[in-house]
Design a protein around this motif. Sequence first.
Motif, PDB file in Angstrom:
ATOM      1  N   ARG A  44       0.827  -1.213   0.000  1.00 32.00           N
ATOM      2  CA  ARG A  44       0.000   0.000   0.000  1.00 32.00           C
ATOM      3  C   ARG A  44       0.863   1.267   0.000  1.00 32.00           C
ATOM      4  O   ARG A  44       0.538   2.241  -0.670  1.00 32.00           O
ATOM      5  N   MET A  45       1.968   1.213   0.728  1.00 30.75           N
ATOM      6  CA  MET A  45       2.864   2.380   0.736  1.00 30.75           C
ATOM      7  C   MET A  45       3.456   2.597  -0.648  1.00 30.75           C
ATOM      8  O   MET A  45       3.584   3.727  -1.122  1.00 30.75           O
ATOM      9  N   SER A  46       3.780   1.480  -1.322  1.00 33.64           N
ATOM     10  CA  SER A  46       4.371   1.635  -2.658  1.00 33.64           C
ATOM     11  C   SER A  46       3.335   2.156  -3.651  1.00 33.64           C
ATOM     12  O   SER A  46       3.656   2.929  -4.560  1.00 33.64           O
ATOM     13  N   LEU A  47       2.071   1.779  -3.436  1.00 31.49           N
ATOM     14  CA  LEU A  47       1.009   2.254  -4.338  1.00 31.49           C
ATOM     15  C   LEU A  47       0.728   3.740  -4.122  1.00 31.49           C
ATOM     16  O   LEU A  47       0.451   4.483  -5.055  1.00 31.49           O
ATOM     17  N   ASN A  48       0.791   4.157  -2.836  1.00 29.48           N
ATOM     18  CA  ASN A  48       0.528   5.562  -2.500  1.00 29.48           C
ATOM     19  C   ASN A  48       1.708   6.466  -2.829  1.00 29.48           C
ATOM     20  O   ASN A  48       1.596   7.686  -2.750  1.00 29.48           O
ATOM     21  N   GLY A  49       2.835   5.839  -3.107  1.00 32.62           N
ATOM     22  CA  GLY A  49       4.050   6.636  -3.313  1.00 32.62           C
ATOM     23  C   GLY A  49       4.566   7.196  -2.005  1.00 32.62           C
ATOM     24  O   GLY A  49       5.352   8.144  -1.980  1.00 32.62           O
ATOM     25  N   SER A  50       4.101   6.603  -0.869  1.00 32.30           N
ATOM     26  CA  SER A  50       4.496   7.138   0.437  1.00 32.30           C
ATOM     27  C   SER A  50       5.574   6.283   1.094  1.00 32.30           C
ATOM     28  O   SER A  50       5.705   6.256   2.309  1.00 32.30           O
ATOM     29  N   LEU A  51       6.299   5.553   0.275  1.00 35.89           N
ATOM     30  CA  LEU A  51       7.314   4.650   0.813  1.00 35.89           C
ATOM     31  C   LEU A  51       8.540   5.441   1.249  1.00 35.89           C
ATOM     32  O   LEU A  51       9.247   6.002   0.422  1.00 35.89           O
ATOM     33  N   ASN A  52       8.724   5.555   2.589  1.00 31.99           N
ATOM     34  CA  ASN A  52       9.972   6.211   2.996  1.00 31.99           C
ATOM     35  C   ASN A  52      10.968   5.151   3.459  1.00 31.99           C
ATOM     36  O   ASN A  52      10.598   4.042   3.850  1.00 31.99           O
ATOM     37  N   MET A  53      12.227   5.495   3.383  1.00 28.97           N
ATOM     38  CA  MET A  53      13.296   4.505   3.573  1.00 28.97           C
ATOM     39  C   MET A  53      13.235   3.825   4.936  1.00 28.97           C
ATOM     40  O   MET A  53      13.486   2.629   5.045  1.00 28.97           O
ATOM     41  N   GLU A  54      12.875   4.609   5.970  1.00 30.42           N
ATOM     42  CA  GLU A  54      12.873   4.039   7.320  1.00 30.42           C
ATOM     43  C   GLU A  54      11.787   2.958   7.461  1.00 30.42           C
ATOM     44  O   GLU A  54      12.044   1.842   7.899  1.00 30.42           O
ATOM     45  N   GLU A  55      10.570   3.310   6.993  1.00 31.22           N
ATOM     46  CA  GLU A  55       9.464   2.338   7.074  1.00 31.22           C
ATOM     47  C   GLU A  55       9.745   1.135   6.185  1.00 31.22           C
ATOM     48  O   GLU A  55       9.471  -0.006   6.543  1.00 31.22           O
ATOM     49  N   LEU A  56      10.289   1.446   4.999  1.00 35.27           N
ATOM     50  CA  LEU A  56      10.619   0.381   4.056  1.00 35.27           C
ATOM     51  C   LEU A  56      11.600  -0.606   4.694  1.00 35.27           C
ATOM     52  O   LEU A  56      11.406  -1.823   4.646  1.00 35.27           O
ATOM     53  N   ALA A  57      12.630  -0.045   5.313  1.00 39.15           N
ATOM     54  CA  ALA A  57      13.668  -0.893   5.908  1.00 39.15           C
ATOM     55  C   ALA A  57      13.074  -1.771   7.003  1.00 39.15           C
ATOM     56  O   ALA A  57      13.339  -2.987   7.039  1.00 39.15           O
ATOM     57  N   ILE A  58      12.249  -1.188   7.866  1.00 40.71           N
ATOM     58  CA  ILE A  58      11.700  -1.963   8.990  1.00 40.71           C
ATOM     59  C   ILE A  58      10.842  -3.115   8.483  1.00 40.71           C
ATOM     60  O   ILE A  58      11.034  -4.273   8.848  1.00 40.71           O
ATOM     61  N   ASP A  59       9.870  -2.774   7.586  1.00 40.47           N
ATOM     62  CA  ASP A  59       8.958  -3.828   7.106  1.00 40.47           C
ATOM     63  C   ASP A  59       9.671  -4.836   6.210  1.00 40.47           C
ATOM     64  O   ASP A  59       9.386  -6.037   6.276  1.00 40.47           O
ATOM     65  N   ALA A  60      10.581  -4.338   5.368  1.00 40.55           N
ATOM     66  CA  ALA A  60      11.288  -5.254   4.452  1.00 40.55           C
ATOM     67  C   ALA A  60      12.185  -6.211   5.228  1.00 40.55           C
ATOM     68  O   ALA A  60      12.229  -7.412   4.933  1.00 40.55           O
ATOM     69  N   ILE A  61      12.879  -5.686   6.240  1.00 42.63           N
ATOM     70  CA  ILE A  61      13.752  -6.562   7.049  1.00 42.63           C
ATOM     71  C   ILE A  61      12.912  -7.567   7.827  1.00 42.63           C
ATOM     72  O   ILE A  61      13.245  -8.754   7.901  1.00 42.63           O
TER      73      ILE A  61
END
Lengths: 247, 282
Positions: A207-224
Amino acid sequence: MKLWLVIARKDLLQAVHNRYFIGVLIFSLLISAGLSIFEFDLPTSEENVLQQVDFQTLMFSLAAFSPFALISAFVVPMMMVEEKEWQTIRFLLVSPASIVDVIAGKTFAGIVFCLATSGIGIIFSGEAASGLSVGSLAVLALGSVLFTGVGLLSTSFCRTSLQANTWAGIPLIVLFFGLIGELLPRGSELTELAKFIPAHSASVLLRMSLNGSLNMEELAIDAIYLAAWIAAIYSLTIWSYRHTVHD
Amino acid sequence: MLAVETQKLSRSFGELRAVQQLDLAIEKGEIFGFLGSNGAGKTTTISMLTGQLGASAGVARVMGLDVSIDSKALSHMIGVVFEYPNLYLRLTAYQNLHFAAQLYDVPSARIDVLLERMGLTDRAHDRVNEFSSGMKQKLLIARALVHQPSVLFLDEPTSGLDPSFARGIRELVKSLREDGTTVFLTTHYMDEAEQLCDRVAFIEQGEIVLQGAPKDLKRAFGMPLVKVELKDGNAATLSLEIEEDRRQLAVWSESNNLLSIHSQEASLEDVFVEAVGKPIEA
């Protein structure tokens, strides 16, 4: 050709002749398409939790991941259980293929089923699908690896199709609970619990990627978090099959 | 170098000693029969020799390879025909062999050769779930031979087959000897072992109780008896080891009174009963 690709190719070929698999895949496709095209008329009130989330992207996420959950519960386990039931796993294990090749082959076939079904389903979603980026596709790919791994692990102890079908509902419920966590009242214990389910992280990332609201910190936490779950699930899967296939 | 060699090979499942202190030495190109009742330890032994099951103790080598160390190299040396027809039933015969050929990195041309040899060319593109038991068995053997293994393990290859298919499978096994393939055959059909095997071993409760060439075993355990039918309607059983019986046989022969002579030597089944103390249980 790599051995795991040979095994994946065989599984995809077998699926074409398997009415049960085709039935599940069509059902998954219908669910995905249905969730994509359905329009909800939401009542407006401050208490309505549905107003607090981006409902359109949430439905898109459900449309994309629902086939994954169904395939991980009903198709992926059967691919492995049939090898045990027909004892073809014994042939594979005296061939040059290792159990890791077998699991990798099944995973690849599972990913193809997930992405193909989900891909066709979300075509129906129109505008939302237009927001798909490379990041969204990467999240979908990661999600399909996760769901396929859950399917392989959850029924690793099963020896028959009947046992696999009996147990298949449990991961399905857990994964769906993770996907719909956002719809539960904010701050409730269930909502907090849903956040621990890796399917939730996949859904949030999408959903963050669809909204274009993907920030690096959130991305890193969820991706890890997601990657750690995937690593743990596949390690357990390999360990489990190494200890059960010779029974 | 021996084709198959084991030293004190053992395997236990908890309290159950499935295989105990097994010593085998099988020459290249030999057809070796491993005979015993169900549950005697035959399949456990095959599972250990093919790397499917670890040994509790002892060493097993196939074509000089320690089976517990180099399973990848071992897989190219061996072919296994399982007792259960473990084929992909939704795929065709050709697709099953093509899958095996890809796993062993063998050119597809080999598939046509095998289908021809097994007499399955006409059914190559039929799905395996439409095949009879005998055809499935032939396909299993074809799959095991796809990479031209040095040692072929056959687990009860004719079990449950009708006599014509069983004969066909036996002919096939004989032809493998001409190719130089070593065959490790488990069966509980004594006549089959007698026809096919250069040497046999009897296994009972996980232990080898006797091994040797069928002829030698029959000679060692049997009495050289002949049953004689005479033209005057009388009959007699004579021992070729007794001087008086030999003389009597010569008298009947010279007087042209012999109608028929039947050898009464021990069968392999008799030898098994003698060695194990009970008949073989299927």
